[in-house]
Design a protein around this motif. Structure first.
Motif, PDB file in Angstrom:
ATOM      1  N   PRO A  16       0.839  -1.204   0.000  1.00 26.08           N
ATOM      2  CA  PRO A  16       0.000   0.000   0.000  1.00 26.08           C
ATOM      3  C   PRO A  16       0.874   1.254   0.000  1.00 26.08           C
ATOM      4  CG  PRO A  16      -0.876  -1.613   1.540  1.00 26.08           C
ATOM      5  CD  PRO A  16       0.450  -2.145   1.060  1.00 26.08           C
ATOM      6  N   SER A  17       0.565   2.189  -0.878  1.00 23.39           N
ATOM      7  CA  SER A  17       1.462   3.313  -1.133  1.00 23.39           C
ATOM      8  C   SER A  17       1.622   4.250   0.064  1.00 23.39           C
ATOM      9  CB  SER A  17       0.961   4.115  -2.345  1.00 23.39           C
ATOM     10  OG  SER A  17      -0.350   4.610  -2.112  1.00 23.39           O
ATOM     11  N   HIS A  18       0.674   4.249   1.001  1.00 21.12           N
ATOM     12  CA  HIS A  18       0.775   5.168   2.139  1.00 21.12           C
ATOM     13  C   HIS A  18       1.610   4.603   3.281  1.00 21.12           C
ATOM     14  CE1 HIS A  18      -2.438   2.509   3.531  1.00 21.12           C
ATOM     15  NE2 HIS A  18      -2.308   3.010   4.748  1.00 21.12           N
ATOM     16  N   LEU A  19       2.102   3.366   3.141  1.00 20.89           N
ATOM     17  CA  LEU A  19       2.885   2.736   4.201  1.00 20.89           C
ATOM     18  C   LEU A  19       4.365   2.735   3.872  1.00 20.89           C
ATOM     19  CD1 LEU A  19       0.697  -0.423   4.987  1.00 20.89           C
ATOM     20  CD2 LEU A  19       0.608   1.838   6.066  1.00 20.89           C
ATOM     21  N   ASP A  20       5.213   2.932   4.895  1.00 23.15           N
ATOM     22  CA  ASP A  20       6.647   2.752   4.699  1.00 23.15           C
ATOM     23  C   ASP A  20       6.979   1.266   4.872  1.00 23.15           C
ATOM     24  OD1 ASP A  20       6.958   2.187   7.468  1.00 23.15           O
ATOM     25  OD2 ASP A  20       7.518   4.260   7.941  1.00 23.15           O
ATOM     26  N   ASP A  21       8.249   0.908   4.742  1.00 25.37           N
ATOM     27  CA  ASP A  21       8.636  -0.503   4.773  1.00 25.37           C
ATOM     28  C   ASP A  21       8.304  -1.159   6.112  1.00 25.37           C
ATOM     29  OD1 ASP A  21       9.720  -0.452   2.168  1.00 25.37           O
ATOM     30  OD2 ASP A  21      11.602   0.381   2.928  1.00 25.37           O
ATOM     31  N   PHE A  22       8.518  -0.427   7.211  1.00 24.90           N
ATOM     32  CA  PHE A  22       8.301  -0.998   8.541  1.00 24.90           C
ATOM     33  C   PHE A  22       6.808  -1.178   8.821  1.00 24.90           C
ATOM     34  CE2 PHE A  22      12.141   1.741   8.741  1.00 24.90           C
ATOM     35  CZ  PHE A  22      13.076   0.714   8.750  1.00 24.90           C
ATOM     36  N   GLN A  23       6.015  -0.205   8.440  1.00 26.68           N
ATOM     37  CA  GLN A  23       4.561  -0.311   8.602  1.00 26.68           C
ATOM     38  C   GLN A  23       4.000  -1.434   7.739  1.00 26.68           C
ATOM     39  OE1 GLN A  23       3.756   3.645   7.385  1.00 26.68           O
ATOM     40  NE2 GLN A  23       4.138   4.564   9.394  1.00 26.68           N
ATOM     41  N   ALA A  24       4.511  -1.567   6.523  1.00 25.27           N
ATOM     42  CA  ALA A  24       4.047  -2.628   5.621  1.00 25.27           C
ATOM     43  C   ALA A  24       4.392  -4.002   6.175  1.00 25.27           C
ATOM     44  CB  ALA A  24       4.648  -2.445   4.232  1.00 25.27           C
ATOM     45  N   ALA A  25       5.586  -4.138   6.763  1.00 23.90           N
ATOM     46  CA  ALA A  25       5.981  -5.413   7.350  1.00 23.90           C
ATOM     47  C   ALA A  25       5.100  -5.781   8.530  1.00 23.90           C
ATOM     48  CB  ALA A  25       7.444  -5.354   7.791  1.00 23.90           C
ATOM     49  N   ALA A  26       4.561  -4.762   9.222  1.00 23.78           N
ATOM     50  CA  ALA A  26       3.728  -4.995  10.400  1.00 23.78           C
ATOM     51  C   ALA A  26       2.304  -5.394  10.053  1.00 23.78           C
ATOM     52  CB  ALA A  26       3.707  -3.733  11.269  1.00 23.78           C
ATOM     53  N   LEU A  27       1.939  -5.321   8.788  1.00 22.56           N
ATOM     54  CA  LEU A  27       0.538  -5.467   8.408  1.00 22.56           C
ATOM     55  C   LEU A  27       0.038  -6.888   8.179  1.00 22.56           C
ATOM     56  CD1 LEU A  27      -2.189  -4.253   7.547  1.00 22.56           C
ATOM     57  CD2 LEU A  27      -1.221  -3.944   5.240  1.00 22.56           C
ATOM     58  N   PRO A  28       0.722  -7.763   7.427  1.00 24.30           N
ATOM     59  CA  PRO A  28       0.060  -8.950   6.872  1.00 24.30           C
ATOM     60  C   PRO A  28      -0.645  -9.870   7.861  1.00 24.30           C
ATOM     61  CG  PRO A  28       2.134  -8.569   5.746  1.00 24.30           C
ATOM     62  CD  PRO A  28       2.105  -7.614   6.908  1.00 24.30           C
ATOM     63  N   LEU A  29       0.088 -10.503   8.780  1.00 24.06           N
ATOM     64  CA  LEU A  29      -0.541 -11.491   9.651  1.00 24.06           C
ATOM     65  C   LEU A  29      -1.549 -10.839  10.591  1.00 24.06           C
ATOM     66  CD1 LEU A  29       1.118 -14.569  11.255  1.00 24.06           C
ATOM     67  CD2 LEU A  29      -0.479 -13.185  12.580  1.00 24.06           C
ATOM     68  N   ALA A  30      -1.169  -9.741  11.215  1.00 24.20           N
ATOM     69  CA  ALA A  30      -2.064  -9.067  12.156  1.00 24.20           C
ATOM     70  C   ALA A  30      -3.282  -8.495  11.445  1.00 24.20           C
ATOM     71  CB  ALA A  30      -1.318  -7.961  12.903  1.00 24.20           C
ATOM     72  N   GLY A  31      -3.042  -7.867  10.295  1.00 27.57           N
ATOM     73  CA  GLY A  31      -4.150  -7.283   9.548  1.00 27.57           C
ATOM     74  C   GLY A  31      -5.133  -8.327   9.072  1.00 27.57           C
ATOM     75  N   LEU A  32      -4.611  -9.432   8.547  1.00 31.64           N
ATOM     76  CA  LEU A  32      -5.469 -10.509   8.059  1.00 31.64           C
ATOM     77  C   LEU A  32      -6.287 -11.119   9.188  1.00 31.64           C
ATOM     78  CD1 LEU A  32      -6.389 -12.527   5.880  1.00 31.64           C
ATOM     79  CD2 LEU A  32      -4.317 -13.855   6.356  1.00 31.64           C
ATOM     80  N   THR A  33      -5.631 -11.414  10.305  1.00 27.83           N
ATOM     81  CA  THR A  33      -6.322 -12.030  11.442  1.00 27.83           C
ATOM     82  C   THR A  33      -7.411 -11.118  11.989  1.00 27.83           C
ATOM     83  OG1 THR A  33      -4.304 -13.246  12.016  1.00 27.83           O
ATOM     84  CG2 THR A  33      -5.995 -13.077  13.712  1.00 27.83           C
ATOM     85  N   SER A  46      -8.556 -16.308   4.513  1.00 24.97           N
ATOM     86  CA  SER A  46      -8.416 -16.804   3.151  1.00 24.97           C
ATOM     87  C   SER A  46      -7.712 -15.774   2.273  1.00 24.97           C
ATOM     88  CB  SER A  46      -9.800 -17.092   2.568  1.00 24.97           C
ATOM     89  OG  SER A  46     -10.523 -15.871   2.403  1.00 24.97           O
ATOM     90  N   ASP A  47      -7.402 -16.184   1.042  1.00 23.59           N
ATOM     91  CA  ASP A  47      -6.788 -15.250   0.094  1.00 23.59           C
ATOM     92  C   ASP A  47      -7.720 -14.077  -0.193  1.00 23.59           C
ATOM     93  OD1 ASP A  47      -4.743 -17.045   0.059  1.00 23.59           O
ATOM     94  OD2 ASP A  47      -4.973 -17.640  -2.040  1.00 23.59           O
ATOM     95  N   LEU A  48      -9.020 -14.344  -0.260  1.00 25.49           N
ATOM     96  CA  LEU A  48      -9.973 -13.262  -0.486  1.00 25.49           C
ATOM     97  C   LEU A  48     -10.012 -12.321   0.706  1.00 25.49           C
ATOM     98  CD1 LEU A  48     -12.123 -11.954  -2.244  1.00 25.49           C
ATOM     99  CD2 LEU A  48     -13.815 -13.519  -1.247  1.00 25.49           C
ATOM    100  N   ASP A  49      -9.932 -12.863   1.923  1.00 23.24           N
ATOM    101  CA  ASP A  49      -9.856 -12.015   3.115  1.00 23.24           C
ATOM    102  C   ASP A  49      -8.643 -11.088   3.040  1.00 23.24           C
ATOM    103  OD1 ASP A  49     -12.104 -13.131   4.399  1.00 23.24           O
ATOM    104  OD2 ASP A  49     -10.892 -14.733   5.280  1.00 23.24           O
ATOM    105  N   PHE A  50      -7.510 -11.644   2.596  1.00 28.66           N
ATOM    106  CA  PHE A  50      -6.282 -10.846   2.527  1.00 28.66           C
ATOM    107  C   PHE A  50      -6.443  -9.715   1.523  1.00 28.66           C
ATOM    108  CE2 PHE A  50      -1.890  -9.762   1.560  1.00 28.66           C
ATOM    109  CZ  PHE A  50      -1.288  -9.838   2.808  1.00 28.66           C
ATOM    110  N   LYS A  51      -7.008 -10.021   0.374  1.00 26.59           N
ATOM    111  CA  LYS A  51      -7.228  -9.012  -0.658  1.00 26.59           C
ATOM    112  C   LYS A  51      -8.142  -7.904  -0.143  1.00 26.59           C
ATOM    113  CE  LYS A  51      -8.990  -8.546  -5.422  1.00 26.59           C
ATOM    114  NZ  LYS A  51     -10.159  -7.703  -5.123  1.00 26.59           N
ATOM    115  N   LYS A  52      -9.235  -8.296   0.499  1.00 28.82           N
ATOM    116  CA  LYS A  52     -10.178  -7.306   1.015  1.00 28.82           C
ATOM    117  C   LYS A  52      -9.555  -6.486   2.142  1.00 28.82           C
ATOM    118  CE  LYS A  52     -14.510  -9.616  -0.217  1.00 28.82           C
ATOM    119  NZ  LYS A  52     -15.778 -10.212   0.304  1.00 28.82           N
TER     120      LYS A  52
END
Length: 332
Positions: free
Chosen positions: A128-145, A282-288
């Motif tokens: 996502p363009s508004h995130l820096d590298d550290f913020q982006a790294a913090a997102l996937p697992l926590a954001g998805l869950t 799911s993959d769709l959850d991640f996309k959304k």
């Protein structure tokens, strides 16, 4: 390449080692990792409290970086793009639950606490363009869950009164931000006053110290909650049943306090409560989730950034629950 591997023979439980750089296979992308975030599962692996552990495996489920090489069958236009990785592998075709082959990046397969990683192209998404590298790294697992627990399992809507328990961890802070962005009224609980103050700064309506008599306070102030997001379980479940409104939903994505003792079953059916488990997504959850984060410009909280060489200090801070948000390793 430098990386952090599980090492039961080391007093720290992990080691900083040099391994050969991976080579992308068919349908794979090679990513130069810039930042990688820790999750509790990394610490549990370190403490030998996770199944199917293998010494020598690179830990880490979350990472962001730049694509540097494309394997056969992959569009070379990916090269040079800034990306993050979906750590949920092989969810399967059933949106309601993961399949038998489901796994999470970082154990039993090599993860993100390394200078390079090769993953299937369908695990890779543009950052996502508004995130820096550290913020982006913090997102996937926590954001998805958090997203699946709230939106898919919890049926979040803007009229809800939402309680997020254990505010401070990566999933909880993402759940708070997602719920707030929906327009819902959000409250949190924590055992640390300074974490409650941070939640209030973020816009939550109330913060409850679960070390005090918070049940009556919450029932008086909020008159109960429509949706509760919890990661503790244990004997606190009866407290959640107590503060849930009739027809309320309790979604549990963890059990850090273990199994509950006696459950007040009568209140569950009399209040017509729904108690739902949730794991990753799911993959769709991640996309959304990515679309939601981009639309609402949500920024994951990063507590502290450590150099890869100081990974033990980051792991120890997580072990002692001293963080608010994510602990991230900078990987040069």
């Amino acid at each position: 390449m430098k990386c952090i591997v599980l090492d039961s023979n080391h007093p720290d439980g992990i080691s900083l080692v040099d391994l050969k750089e991976p080579v992308p296979g068919r349908q794979e992308l090679k990513i130069k990792i810039k930042a990688a975030a820790l999750n509790h599962r990394d610490q549990w692996c370190r403490q030998r409290k996770y199944p199917n552990l293998k010494d020598g495996i690179i830990l880490g489920s979350d990472g962001s970086g730049t694509v540097v090489e494309a394997g056969k069958g992959v569009d070379p236009n990916w090269i040079g793009k800034e990306v993050l990785i979906n750590p949920a592998n092989n969810w399967g075709n059933n949106p309601s639950a993961q399949g038998a082959d489901f796994s999470i990046l970082g154990m039993p397969n090599h993860g993100t606490l390394a200078e390079y990683i090769c993953v299937k192209m369908d695990r890779v998404h543009e950052k996502p363009s508004h995130l820096d590298d550290f913020q982006a790294a913090a997102l996937p697992l926590a954001g998805l869950t958090a997203f699946r627990a709230l939106v898919y399992q919890g049926h979040l809507n803007k009229e809800d009164k939402v309680l997020v328990t254990g505010f401070g961890g990566g999933v909880a802070q993402m759940a708070v931000q997602i719920a707030l962005s929906s327009g819902a009224k959000v409250s949190v609980s924590s055992g640390e006053h300074w974490k409650l103050e941070k939640a209030l700064e973020m816009g939550v309506g109330a913060g409850y110290n679960y070390k005090a008599d918070w049940i009556n306070e919450a029932k008086t102030a909020d008159r109960g909650f429509d949706l509760i997001i919890d990661s503790a379980m244990g004997n606190t479940m009866n407290d959640l049943i107590e503060v849930a409104r009739p027809g309320g939903r309790i979604v549990v994505y963890g059990a850090t306090l273990g199994n509950p003792g006696e459950i007040d079953a009568r209140k569950i059916f009399w209040k017509q409560l729904s108690i739902q488990g949730s794991t990753m997504g799911s993959d769709l959850d991640f996309k959304k989730m990515l679309e939601w984060v981009a639309l609402h410009k949500i920024i994951p909280l990063v507590d502290e950034v450590f150099p890869l060489e100081n990974a033990v200090a980051a792991f120890d801070k997580m072990k002692n629950s001293q963080q608010l948000g994510k602990l991230v390793l900078k990987i040069d």
